[in-house]
Design a protein around this motif. Structure first.
Motif, PDB file in Angstrom:
ATOM      1  N   TYR A 172       0.831  -1.200   0.000  1.00 55.37           N
ATOM      2  CA  TYR A 172       0.000   0.000   0.000  1.00 55.37           C
ATOM      3  C   TYR A 172       0.871   1.258   0.000  1.00 55.37           C
ATOM      4  CZ  TYR A 172      -3.580  -3.393   1.128  1.00 55.37           C
ATOM      5  OH  TYR A 172      -4.421  -4.475   1.087  1.00 55.37           O
ATOM      6  N   LYS A 173       1.772   1.316  -0.956  1.00 55.96           N
ATOM      7  CA  LYS A 173       2.663   2.471  -1.125  1.00 55.96           C
ATOM      8  C   LYS A 173       2.877   2.686  -2.613  1.00 55.96           C
ATOM      9  CE  LYS A 173       5.036   4.115   1.850  1.00 55.96           C
ATOM     10  NZ  LYS A 173       6.068   3.562   2.724  1.00 55.96           N
ATOM     11  N   VAL A 174       3.579   3.787  -2.958  1.00 57.72           N
ATOM     12  CA  VAL A 174       3.921   4.037  -4.360  1.00 57.72           C
ATOM     13  C   VAL A 174       5.343   3.557  -4.665  1.00 57.72           C
ATOM     14  CG1 VAL A 174       2.336   5.977  -4.628  1.00 57.72           C
ATOM     15  CG2 VAL A 174       4.676   6.393  -3.826  1.00 57.72           C
ATOM     16  N   TYR A 175       6.032   3.039  -3.651  1.00 63.91           N
ATOM     17  CA  TYR A 175       7.352   2.441  -3.843  1.00 63.91           C
ATOM     18  C   TYR A 175       7.525   1.366  -2.774  1.00 63.91           C
ATOM     19  CZ  TYR A 175       8.828   5.328   0.099  1.00 63.91           C
ATOM     20  OH  TYR A 175       8.945   5.910   1.355  1.00 63.91           O
ATOM     21  N   CYS A 176       8.558   0.566  -2.891  1.00 63.67           N
ATOM     22  CA  CYS A 176       8.791  -0.536  -1.954  1.00 63.67           C
ATOM     23  C   CYS A 176       9.556  -0.042  -0.728  1.00 63.67           C
ATOM     24  CB  CYS A 176       9.590  -1.642  -2.633  1.00 63.67           C
ATOM     25  SG  CYS A 176       8.745  -2.446  -4.012  1.00 63.67           S
ATOM     26  N   ASP A 177       9.135  -0.479   0.438  1.00 65.32           N
ATOM     27  CA  ASP A 177       9.890  -0.224   1.652  1.00 65.32           C
ATOM     28  C   ASP A 177       9.819  -1.446   2.548  1.00 65.32           C
ATOM     29  OD1 ASP A 177       7.133   0.275   2.436  1.00 65.32           O
ATOM     30  OD2 ASP A 177       7.990   1.040   4.302  1.00 65.32           O
ATOM     31  N   THR A 178      10.737  -1.528   3.493  1.00 65.50           N
ATOM     32  CA  THR A 178      10.890  -2.726   4.304  1.00 65.50           C
ATOM     33  C   THR A 178       9.629  -3.068   5.086  1.00 65.50           C
ATOM     34  OG1 THR A 178      13.247  -2.248   4.557  1.00 65.50           O
ATOM     35  CG2 THR A 178      12.302  -3.818   6.093  1.00 65.50           C
ATOM     36  N   HIS A 179       9.055  -2.080   5.760  1.00 63.04           N
ATOM     37  CA  HIS A 179       7.917  -2.348   6.627  1.00 63.04           C
ATOM     38  C   HIS A 179       6.722  -2.891   5.841  1.00 63.04           C
ATOM     39  CE1 HIS A 179       5.640  -2.001  10.343  1.00 63.04           C
ATOM     40  NE2 HIS A 179       4.673  -1.405   9.674  1.00 63.04           N
ATOM     41  N   SER A 180       6.493  -2.357   4.642  1.00 67.22           N
ATOM     42  CA  SER A 180       5.368  -2.825   3.831  1.00 67.22           C
ATOM     43  C   SER A 180       5.535  -4.280   3.425  1.00 67.22           C
ATOM     44  CB  SER A 180       5.226  -1.954   2.583  1.00 67.22           C
ATOM     45  OG  SER A 180       4.941  -0.618   2.932  1.00 67.22           O
ATOM     46  N   VAL A 181       6.761  -4.694   3.114  1.00 68.48           N
ATOM     47  CA  VAL A 181       7.012  -6.084   2.727  1.00 68.48           C
ATOM     48  C   VAL A 181       6.978  -6.998   3.941  1.00 68.48           C
ATOM     49  CG1 VAL A 181       8.703  -7.660   1.718  1.00 68.48           C
ATOM     50  CG2 VAL A 181       8.337  -5.412   0.696  1.00 68.48           C
ATOM     51  N   VAL A 182       7.529  -6.542   5.074  1.00 63.18           N
ATOM     52  CA  VAL A 182       7.548  -7.368   6.284  1.00 63.18           C
ATOM     53  C   VAL A 182       6.130  -7.703   6.738  1.00 63.18           C
ATOM     54  CG1 VAL A 182       8.114  -7.329   8.753  1.00 63.18           C
ATOM     55  CG2 VAL A 182       9.825  -6.628   7.074  1.00 63.18           C
ATOM     56  N   LYS A 183       5.188  -6.774   6.548  1.00 68.88           N
ATOM     57  CA  LYS A 183       3.798  -7.030   6.947  1.00 68.88           C
ATOM     58  C   LYS A 183       3.167  -8.160   6.149  1.00 68.88           C
ATOM     59  CE  LYS A 183       2.233  -2.811   6.543  1.00 68.88           C
ATOM     60  NZ  LYS A 183       1.313  -1.642   6.617  1.00 68.88           N
ATOM     61  N   LEU A 184       3.766  -8.543   5.025  1.00 72.53           N
ATOM     62  CA  LEU A 184       3.224  -9.616   4.193  1.00 72.53           C
ATOM     63  C   LEU A 184       3.723 -10.990   4.622  1.00 72.53           C
ATOM     64  CD1 LEU A 184       3.624  -7.952   0.667  1.00 72.53           C
ATOM     65  CD2 LEU A 184       1.558  -8.049   2.075  1.00 72.53           C
ATOM     66  N   PHE A 185       4.701 -11.059   5.505  1.00 74.15           N
ATOM     67  CA  PHE A 185       5.257 -12.344   5.904  1.00 74.15           C
ATOM     68  C   PHE A 185       4.279 -13.129   6.764  1.00 74.15           C
ATOM     69  CE2 PHE A 185       9.626 -10.225   5.532  1.00 74.15           C
ATOM     70  CZ  PHE A 185       9.789 -10.718   4.253  1.00 74.15           C
ATOM     71  N   CYS A 186       4.201 -14.413   6.487  1.00 75.79           N
ATOM     72  CA  CYS A 186       3.352 -15.315   7.274  1.00 75.79           C
ATOM     73  C   CYS A 186       4.113 -15.965   8.416  1.00 75.79           C
ATOM     74  CB  CYS A 186       2.782 -16.419   6.381  1.00 75.79           C
ATOM     75  SG  CYS A 186       1.774 -15.829   5.024  1.00 75.79           S
ATOM     76  N   SER A 187       5.386 -16.165   8.242  1.00 76.71           N
ATOM     77  CA  SER A 187       6.186 -16.885   9.230  1.00 76.71           C
ATOM     78  C   SER A 187       6.607 -15.969  10.367  1.00 76.71           C
ATOM     79  CB  SER A 187       7.423 -17.494   8.562  1.00 76.71           C
ATOM     80  OG  SER A 187       8.139 -16.502   7.863  1.00 76.71           O
TER      81      SER A 187
END
Length: 300
Positions: A172-187
């Motif tokens: 939910y951003k206009v570019y990639c950042d760490t926090h946005s990707v980390v929120k997608l982790f299931c493990s």
């Protein structure tokens, strides 16, 4: 669950349909990028070509301008392509590359601002010993450290995230950042959270502690010194403090945007807040940190 190795792209959902106005936005962003590249590159050339500016303060300034170019290159070309595109997706390798560039830029910025505050502390508090304390070897070591630690910290972080599992691919951003990707982790991400806190503390609060210490000593000398000393300190330190405040405010906007629910804000405002620390500091810093005497000489 989707294994991270199976995710080939991420969806950037913060973009919205602007119709024919996308070409207007493209021209505006292109103009800003050219202005950032032109102003920072010009000042780098001025420092390199003018031998009288081959002093520690100007070398650190040059390093600051190089980092602005690095951070801008990690965002603007990608942003320009996304503005013209009708499908706002990014490949997984490019997404992680952008994360690396953006976070390295932020970390190096704080480290370099800390080194600059230390340099000014020596120049004001120990003017007679400055040349013996700020040697060429020390300058080279400080510059190397400002690059090494943030970049190494991001390599470790990305190596920790690559084997983890994902439950989605929408950012939910206009570019990639760490926090946005980390929120997608299931493990389990406890190890990443702990490492992230340590890296954030070292990258942000470590340099801020050095900056605070330097300015406490500088202000102590100013209050006990003559009027000329105070004027010199103010003219030397005010641009640096303005640059630090500008970048820190932008960083706070990004942290608030990432950690808290901002859905009540207009989408345009949320995009602006997330882009502030990547666009405004590189745009205005050449004017704020450049010494006034050289500004008048170069008419910048």
């Amino acid at each position: 669950m989707i294994n991270s190795t199976q995710v080939s792209y991420f969806i950037l959902s913060a973009y919205f349909d602007t119709g024919v106005f996308k070409y207007v936005f493209f021209m505006i962003v292109m103009f800003l990028y050219m202005l950032i590249v032109g102003s920072n590159l010009l000042l780098i050339v001025v420092i390199c070509m003018n031998r009288s500016l081959h002093e520690p303060m100007y070398l650190f300034l040059c390093r600051l301008f190089v980092n602005e170019l690095f951070g801008s290159a990690g965002l603007f070309p990608f942003l320009l392509l996304q503005i013209l595109s009708d499908i706002h997706t990014v490949s997984a390798p490019l997404c992680f590359l952008q994360i690396y560039c953006v976070h390295c830029y932020a970390g190096v910025e704080y480290f370099n601002l800390a080194v600059m505050s230390y340099d000014r502390y020596l120049a004001i508090c120990y003017p007679l010993q400055y040349n013996t304390r700020m040697t060429n070897n020390k300058i080279a070591t400080l510059i190397a450290l400002t690059w090494f630690f943030p970049c190494f910290a991001m390599v470790v972080l990305l190596s920790m995230t690559s084997p983890l599992q994902l439950c989605g691919n929408t950012i939910y951003k206009v570019y990639c950042d760490t926090h946005s990707v980390v929120k997608l982790f299931c493990s389990d991400i406890k190890a990443i959270n702990v490492y992230g806190l340590i890296a954030t503390f070292t990258t942000i609060f470590g340099p801020l502690t050095l900056i605070l210490y330097s300015y406490v000593r500088i202000f102590r000398v100013c209050f006990s010194g003559c009027k000329q000393t105070r004027q010199k300190a103010v003219s030397t330190c005010t641009p640096h403090l303005a640059s630090l405040l500008h970048f820190s405010v932008g960083g706070c906007f990004e942290i608030l945007q990432s950690r808290f629910n901002m859905n009540t804000l207009p989408n345009v405002l949320r995009i602006f807040l997330s882009l502030y620390f990547l666009t405004c500091p590189p745009l205005f810093k050449p004017c704020t940190v450049w010494p006034e005497s050289v500004q008048n000489t170069c008419h910048i």
